[in-house]
Design an enzyme around this catalytic site. Sequence first.
Site, PDB file in Angstrom:
ATOM      1  N   LYS A 281     -14.953  -8.113   4.600  1.00 42.52           N
ATOM      2  CA  LYS A 281     -13.547  -8.478   4.708  1.00 42.52           C
ATOM      3  C   LYS A 281     -13.147  -8.876   6.128  1.00 42.52           C
ATOM      4  O   LYS A 281     -11.991  -9.148   6.383  1.00 42.52           O
ATOM      5  CB  LYS A 281     -12.658  -7.315   4.232  1.00 42.52           C
ATOM      6  CG  LYS A 281     -12.687  -7.121   2.732  1.00 42.52           C
ATOM      7  CD  LYS A 281     -11.588  -6.198   2.294  1.00 42.52           C
ATOM      8  CE  LYS A 281     -11.484  -6.168   0.777  1.00 42.52           C
ATOM      9  NZ  LYS A 281     -10.373  -5.344   0.326  1.00 42.52           N
TER      10      LYS A 281
ATOM     11  N   HIS B 292       0.831  -1.209   0.000  1.00 41.56           N
ATOM     12  CA  HIS B 292       0.000   0.000   0.000  1.00 41.56           C
ATOM     13  C   HIS B 292       0.863   1.255   0.000  1.00 41.56           C
ATOM     14  O   HIS B 292       0.614   2.191  -0.774  1.00 41.56           O
ATOM     15  CB  HIS B 292      -0.904   0.046   1.239  1.00 41.56           C
ATOM     16  CG  HIS B 292      -1.986  -0.976   1.265  1.00 41.56           C
ATOM     17  ND1 HIS B 292      -2.170  -1.805   2.348  1.00 41.56           N
ATOM     18  CD2 HIS B 292      -2.954  -1.301   0.372  1.00 41.56           C
ATOM     19  CE1 HIS B 292      -3.208  -2.597   2.121  1.00 41.56           C
ATOM     20  NE2 HIS B 292      -3.690  -2.316   0.916  1.00 41.56           N
TER      21      HIS B 292
ATOM     22  N   SER C 194      -3.219  -7.721   2.586  1.00 41.71           N
ATOM     23  CA  SER C 194      -3.592  -7.550   3.996  1.00 41.71           C
ATOM     24  C   SER C 194      -4.175  -8.825   4.585  1.00 41.71           C
ATOM     25  O   SER C 194      -3.862  -9.200   5.716  1.00 41.71           O
ATOM     26  CB  SER C 194      -4.600  -6.404   4.143  1.00 41.71           C
ATOM     27  OG  SER C 194      -4.015  -5.182   3.811  1.00 41.71           O
TER      28      SER C 194
ATOM     29  N   ARG D  87      -1.647  -6.410  -8.026  1.00 45.87           N
ATOM     30  CA  ARG D  87      -0.597  -7.361  -7.679  1.00 45.87           C
ATOM     31  C   ARG D  87      -0.493  -8.455  -8.716  1.00 45.87           C
ATOM     32  O   ARG D  87       0.587  -8.903  -9.043  1.00 45.87           O
ATOM     33  CB  ARG D  87      -0.899  -7.996  -6.317  1.00 45.87           C
ATOM     34  CG  ARG D  87      -0.842  -7.051  -5.156  1.00 45.87           C
ATOM     35  CD  ARG D  87      -1.305  -7.747  -3.918  1.00 45.87           C
ATOM     36  NE  ARG D  87      -2.612  -8.335  -4.169  1.00 45.87           N
ATOM     37  CZ  ARG D  87      -3.611  -8.351  -3.305  1.00 45.87           C
ATOM     38  NH1 ARG D  87      -3.461  -7.865  -2.127  1.00 45.87           N
ATOM     39  NH2 ARG D  87      -4.763  -8.884  -3.623  1.00 45.87           N
TER      40      ARG D  87
END
Length: 170
Positions: free
Chosen positions: A43, A19, A132, A94
């Site tokens: 999430k 990030h 994350s 990514r």
Amino acid sequence: MTKRIGIYPGTFDPITLGHTDIIRRGAKLVDELIIGVTTNPSKNPMFSTEERFAMVEREVQALGLTNVKVVGFNALLVKFANKMGANVIIRGLRAVADFEYEYQMAGMNQQLDEKIETVFLMADVSLQPIASKLVKEIALYGGDITPFVSADVKGEVNSRVAEIGRKGDY
């Protein structure tokens, strides 16, 4: 000339070195970069919105960037972008799997507001595997998250894991 204002949205639960790489690089592309810390209950966040906001603010301050600010939001992204006067949404990628999802989201956002462009930035090759979700999983099972987050974030994650308890056989 119109001021270029970019939004980099995310849950940042927790903020990773991936990030901060996107923040650092994205800040070069716009006059002002707004880091939008949002909620996403699906999430299963480890940190509250307030904790994530403070974490992101601290990490951004450590980067020393003068054109970046952190704002919390809980709204449709294009509505938030309009409220902030943004004309660019910055998204980090990514892998190919990220691209499929992000491409679809960019198309939907374009349908909602064609004046806002989405810019994709590839994460640095050394940071591409970082997510994350995986950082939290590694920490919960007693692994070392040093290569993926700053020392301060590592401390916060490890403290939270100590509170909620580790998982697995260790």
